[in-house]
Every structure is written in structure tokens, then in C-alpha cells.
Design a protein around this motif. Structure first.
Motif, PDB file in Angstrom:
ATOM      1  N   PHE A 173       0.811  -1.086   0.127  1.00 18.97           N
ATOM      2  CA  PHE A 173       0.110  -0.083   0.036  1.00 18.97           C
ATOM      3  C   PHE A 173       1.008   1.173   0.001  1.00 18.97           C
ATOM      4  N   ASN A 174       0.945   2.041  -1.157  1.00 17.41           N
ATOM      5  CA  ASN A 174       2.119   3.152  -1.258  1.00 17.41           C
ATOM      6  C   ASN A 174       1.373   4.345  -1.306  1.00 17.41           C
ATOM      7  N   LYS A 175       2.157   5.368  -0.469  1.00 18.41           N
ATOM      8  CA  LYS A 175       1.626   6.820  -0.349  1.00 18.41           C
ATOM      9  C   LYS A 175       2.800   7.573  -1.092  1.00 18.41           C
ATOM     10  N   GLU A 176       2.147   8.428  -2.093  1.00 22.57           N
ATOM     11  CA  GLU A 176       2.953   9.351  -2.841  1.00 22.57           C
ATOM     12  C   GLU A 176       3.763  10.338  -1.991  1.00 22.57           C
ATOM     13  N   ALA A 177       3.000  10.952  -1.358  1.00 21.95           N
ATOM     14  CA  ALA A 177       3.335  12.094  -0.326  1.00 21.95           C
ATOM     15  C   ALA A 177       4.878  11.840   0.301  1.00 21.95           C
ATOM     16  N   ASN A 178       4.367  10.602   1.089  1.00 18.88           N
ATOM     17  CA  ASN A 178       5.725   9.915   1.756  1.00 18.88           C
ATOM     18  C   ASN A 178       6.916   9.687   1.093  1.00 18.88           C
ATOM     19  N   ALA A 179       6.676   9.096  -0.468  1.00 22.78           N
ATOM     20  CA  ALA A 179       7.721   8.768  -1.034  1.00 22.78           C
ATOM     21  C   ALA A 179       8.622  10.023  -1.584  1.00 22.78           C
ATOM     22  N   ARG A 180       7.864  11.176  -1.804  1.00 21.93           N
ATOM     23  CA  ARG A 180       8.519  12.444  -2.104  1.00 21.93           C
ATOM     24  C   ARG A 180       9.236  12.815  -0.743  1.00 21.93           C
ATOM     25  N   ASP A 181       8.574  12.722   0.330  1.00 26.54           N
ATOM     26  CA  ASP A 181       9.509  13.180   1.481  1.00 26.54           C
ATOM     27  C   ASP A 181      10.508  12.348   1.696  1.00 26.54           C
ATOM     28  N   ALA A 182      10.657  10.992   1.452  1.00 27.33           N
ATOM     29  CA  ALA A 182      11.647  10.228   1.830  1.00 27.33           C
ATOM     30  C   ALA A 182      12.954  10.411   0.808  1.00 27.33           C
ATOM     31  N   ASP A 183      12.628  11.274  -0.257  1.00 30.05           N
ATOM     32  CA  ASP A 183      13.678  11.413  -0.978  1.00 30.05           C
ATOM     33  C   ASP A 183      14.904  12.588  -0.314  1.00 30.05           C
ATOM     34  N   LEU A 184      14.011  13.486   0.405  1.00 29.79           N
ATOM     35  CA  LEU A 184      14.686  14.457   1.313  1.00 29.79           C
ATOM     36  C   LEU A 184      15.061  14.163   2.490  1.00 29.79           C
ATOM     37  N   ARG A 185      14.194  13.227   3.290  1.00 27.06           N
ATOM     38  CA  ARG A 185      14.518  13.416   4.631  1.00 27.06           C
ATOM     39  C   ARG A 185      13.999  11.650   5.089  1.00 27.06           C
ATOM     40  N   PHE A 186      14.613  11.438   6.124  1.00 27.55           N
ATOM     41  CA  PHE A 186      14.132  10.014   6.818  1.00 27.55           C
ATOM     42  C   PHE A 186      13.128  10.421   8.056  1.00 27.55           C
ATOM     43  N   ASP A 187      11.927   9.708   7.989  1.00 30.15           N
ATOM     44  CA  ASP A 187      11.011   9.921   9.064  1.00 30.15           C
ATOM     45  C   ASP A 187      10.455   8.484   9.283  1.00 30.15           C
ATOM     46  N   PRO A 188      10.682   7.669  10.218  1.00 26.45           N
ATOM     47  CA  PRO A 188      10.331   6.230  10.487  1.00 26.45           C
ATOM     48  C   PRO A 188       8.787   6.313  10.659  1.00 26.45           C
ATOM     49  N   THR A 189       8.106   7.537  10.843  1.00 30.35           N
ATOM     50  CA  THR A 189       6.767   7.572  11.197  1.00 30.35           C
ATOM     51  C   THR A 189       6.002   7.573   9.851  1.00 30.35           C
ATOM     52  N   LYS A 190       6.764   7.637   8.817  1.00 25.79           N
ATOM     53  CA  LYS A 190       5.995   7.864   7.391  1.00 25.79           C
ATOM     54  C   LYS A 190       6.516   7.189   6.490  1.00 25.79           C
ATOM     55  N   PRO A 191       6.221   5.873   6.536  1.00 27.06           N
ATOM     56  CA  PRO A 191       6.859   4.772   5.559  1.00 27.06           C
ATOM     57  C   PRO A 191       6.278   5.103   4.176  1.00 27.06           C
ATOM     58  N   THR A 192       6.969   4.809   3.158  1.00 26.66           N
ATOM     59  CA  THR A 192       6.635   5.050   1.768  1.00 26.66           C
ATOM     60  C   THR A 192       5.437   3.909   1.517  1.00 26.66           C
ATOM     61  N   SER A 193       5.581   2.715   2.051  1.00 24.00           N
ATOM     62  CA  SER A 193       4.523   1.665   1.944  1.00 24.00           C
ATOM     63  C   SER A 193       4.383   0.935   3.188  1.00 24.00           C
ATOM     64  N   LEU A 194       3.043   0.474   3.335  1.00 21.39           N
ATOM     65  CA  LEU A 194       2.682  -0.548   4.380  1.00 21.39           C
ATOM     66  C   LEU A 194       2.512  -1.941   3.482  1.00 21.39           C
ATOM     67  N   LEU A 195       3.036  -2.985   4.179  1.00 19.77           N
ATOM     68  CA  LEU A 195       3.195  -4.125   3.680  1.00 19.77           C
ATOM     69  C   LEU A 195       2.151  -5.095   4.411  1.00 19.77           C
ATOM     70  N   TYR A 196       1.351  -5.934   3.540  1.00 15.07           N
ATOM     71  CA  TYR A 196       0.201  -6.608   3.859  1.00 15.07           C
ATOM     72  C   TYR A 196       0.398  -7.907   3.349  1.00 15.07           C
ATOM     73  N   ARG A 197      -0.230  -9.016   3.964  1.00 11.46           N
ATOM     74  CA  ARG A 197      -0.489 -10.248   3.456  1.00 11.46           C
ATOM     75  C   ARG A 197      -2.140 -10.525   3.512  1.00 11.46           C
ATOM     76  N   ARG A 198      -2.488 -11.364   2.589  1.00 11.90           N
ATOM     77  CA  ARG A 198      -3.831 -11.994   2.621  1.00 11.90           C
ATOM     78  C   ARG A 198      -3.891 -13.174   3.134  1.00 11.90           C
ATOM     79  N   THR A 199      -4.724 -13.323   4.058  1.00 11.42           N
ATOM     80  CA  THR A 199      -4.961 -14.738   4.981  1.00 11.42           C
ATOM     81  C   THR A 199      -6.537 -14.908   4.712  1.00 11.42           C
TER      82      THR A 199
END
Length: 259
Positions: A124-150
Motif C-alpha cells: 500500500f503506497n503513499k506518494e506524499a511519503n515517497a516524495r518526502d523520503a527523497d529528502l529526509r528519513f522519518d520512520p513515522t512516514k513509511p513509503t509503503s505498508l506491507l500486507y498479506r492476504r490470509t
């Protein structure tokens, strides 16, 4: 947009197919192709997968891309490295609490990459967080959330993915998450098939794409393909629910990391 077109054609089943919404990096590929020289997985230099003692821990999906990945080498551990890494994991875990219900992720602007494609892991990707990640590292703003189907839960959260700009240096990445503890990776050497040969992506022995035998510009152009030195960004997965710390930064996407 190159990412969407090329990835869908490739029909990949791991993270290379999942990162279809990361913004603004395709145009940077050529001018940045020398920024991490000597670490390409197909070159025999630092980070070569064929020389990695822990390759068995990567899982078949990642190992199958040996000619199309760059990975950071392991650095000697420095004082404070593990403590800093554990702080980041704790922040990631706290951030994930809100998103155990995937509908909250959607409400907050995360978008499911290729939801109709059956995958071992859903980004699950968030464009705003991806853009921010190019400039700075913020562990509270991951570019993606990783899920599995069960069988019992449509999407079960297992981790996050952080990214850094494609031309980030080894030192840049180490300043984000210590390279003595974790290894960043980047997808490289992608040969895009010509329009009349896109079915090759899904053949038993493909020449093109992230699982293809072609991993040099010369070989790609000889087959009429379009060579892309870099795909996407630097990336790293974090799985805070793993009980053993050595599995928290696992590169094996084929196994579940939530139990």
C-alpha cells in the motif's frame, strides 16, 4: 508513466511489480546511474549476490532477480548501531498500529498496488511519503505498508517499507538505518521488451524484465529492448512483529512476517 506501463507488462510477482506509484524517479535514472558504482549484483563487485553468504535468507523471489539488483554491503558494527536500529523499529511498530485495519490506510492516502494480481505481499503506497523520503528519513512516514492476504483477514499488516532517492550514497543510507544491521537494495539493469515481445516476461526462461537473462545495455539493445539502469528507489523492508531481531530486516518476501 514508465513505471506503470513497464511493470504491468512485466507481470512480476514480487516487489518490482508492486511499486507502481512511487513518483518522479524514472526521469532520474540515466543521470544517476553511476552514483553507486561497484555495488551491482551482476558485476562481481561489492554486494554481489553470488558471493553472499546469507543469500539463502532472501527467498526465491528476491534470489531470482540476482542480475537485476544492487544491495548494500555489510558494514562493521559501530557503537550505537543496534540501539539506533531498534529505535527505528519501535517507531515503525507504533506507526503500524493505526493501520492494522487496512481501511484506515486507504483513508490516509495509501493506494494498493495491483490489487487484482495475486501476490505474496501487497504494497500500500503513499506518494506524499515517497516524495518526502527523497529528502529526509522519518520512520513515522513509511513509503509503503506491507500486507498479506490470509484466509481469515483480507489484509493483515506485517511490515513497512522505507525508501531513499535513487542516487543516495552508501553513507546516506547508513545514516538512515545502519548498514551493519540492515541491507538496502535497489532494482537495476532492467531490459524493457519491445512491444512485439512482451510475452517473454512470463515465459519459462525470460530474456527481458526483472527475472530476465539480459542485464547489460549492450545485450538489451541487441535484442531491440530499452535498457533502464535503475528502477524505482533504494528500499528496505522492516517487519517489527518478528520475535528474532535478525528477521526484522528480512529480504525474504515469500514467507509471512506476522504470526
Amino acid at each position: 508513466m514508465f513505471h506503470t506501463r513497464c511493470i504491468i507488462l512485466a507481470g512480476l510477482v514480487c516487489e518490482a511489480v508492486l511499486l507502481t506509484v512511487l513518483p518522479g524517479h524514472a526521469s532520474q535514472q540515466d543521470q544517476q546511474k553511476d552514483s553507486m558504482a561497484g555495488m551491482n549484483m551482476s558485476s562481481g563487485g561489492k554486494g554481489n549476490m553470488n558471493d553472499m553468504a546469507d543469500m539463502k535468507n532472501m527467498g526465491p523471489s528476491m534470489a531470482a532477480m540476482a542480475g537485476h539488483m544492487t544491495i548494500t554491503p555489510v558494514r562493521p558494527k559501530q557503537p550505537g548501531d543496534e540501539a539506533r536500529a531498534k529505535e527505528i523499529v519501535a517507531e515503525a511498530k507504533a506507526t503500524m498500529e493505526r493501520y492494522k485495519d487496512y481501511r484506515k490506510a486507504l483513508a490516509d492516502g495509501y493506494v494498493i498496488a495491483n490489487p487484482k494480481l495475486e501476490q505474496p505481499q501487497y504494497h500500500f503506497n503513499k506518494e506524499a511519503n515517497a516524495r518526502d523520503a527523497d529528502l529526509r528519513f522519518d520512520p513515522t512516514k513509511p513509503t509503503s505498508l506491507l500486507y498479506r492476504r490470509t484466509p481469515y483477514q483480507q489484509y493483515k499488516l506485517e511490515g513497512v517499507m522505507y525508501t531513499a532517492r535513487p542516487n543516495a550514497t552508501e553513507e546516506d543510507l547508513n545514516n538512515r538505518i545502519p548498514l551493519s544491521v540492515a541491507r538496502w537494495h535497489e532494482h537495476t539493469n532492467f531490459c524493457e521488451a519491445p512491444a512485439d515481445r512482451v510475452k517473454d516476461y512470463q515465459s519459462a526462461h525470460p530474456k527481458f524484465g526483472m527475472f530476465g537473462s539480459i542485464n547489460t545495455k549492450e545485450a538489451c539493445e541487441a535484442e531491440g529492448g530499452i535498457f533502464h539502469p535503475y528502477m524505482f528507489t533504494w528500499m528496505i523492508h522492516v517487519f517489527p512483529y518478528e520475535s528474532d531481531f535478525k528477521d526484522v530486516f528480512s529480504m525474504n518476501d515469500d514467507m509471512p512476517h506476522v504470526h
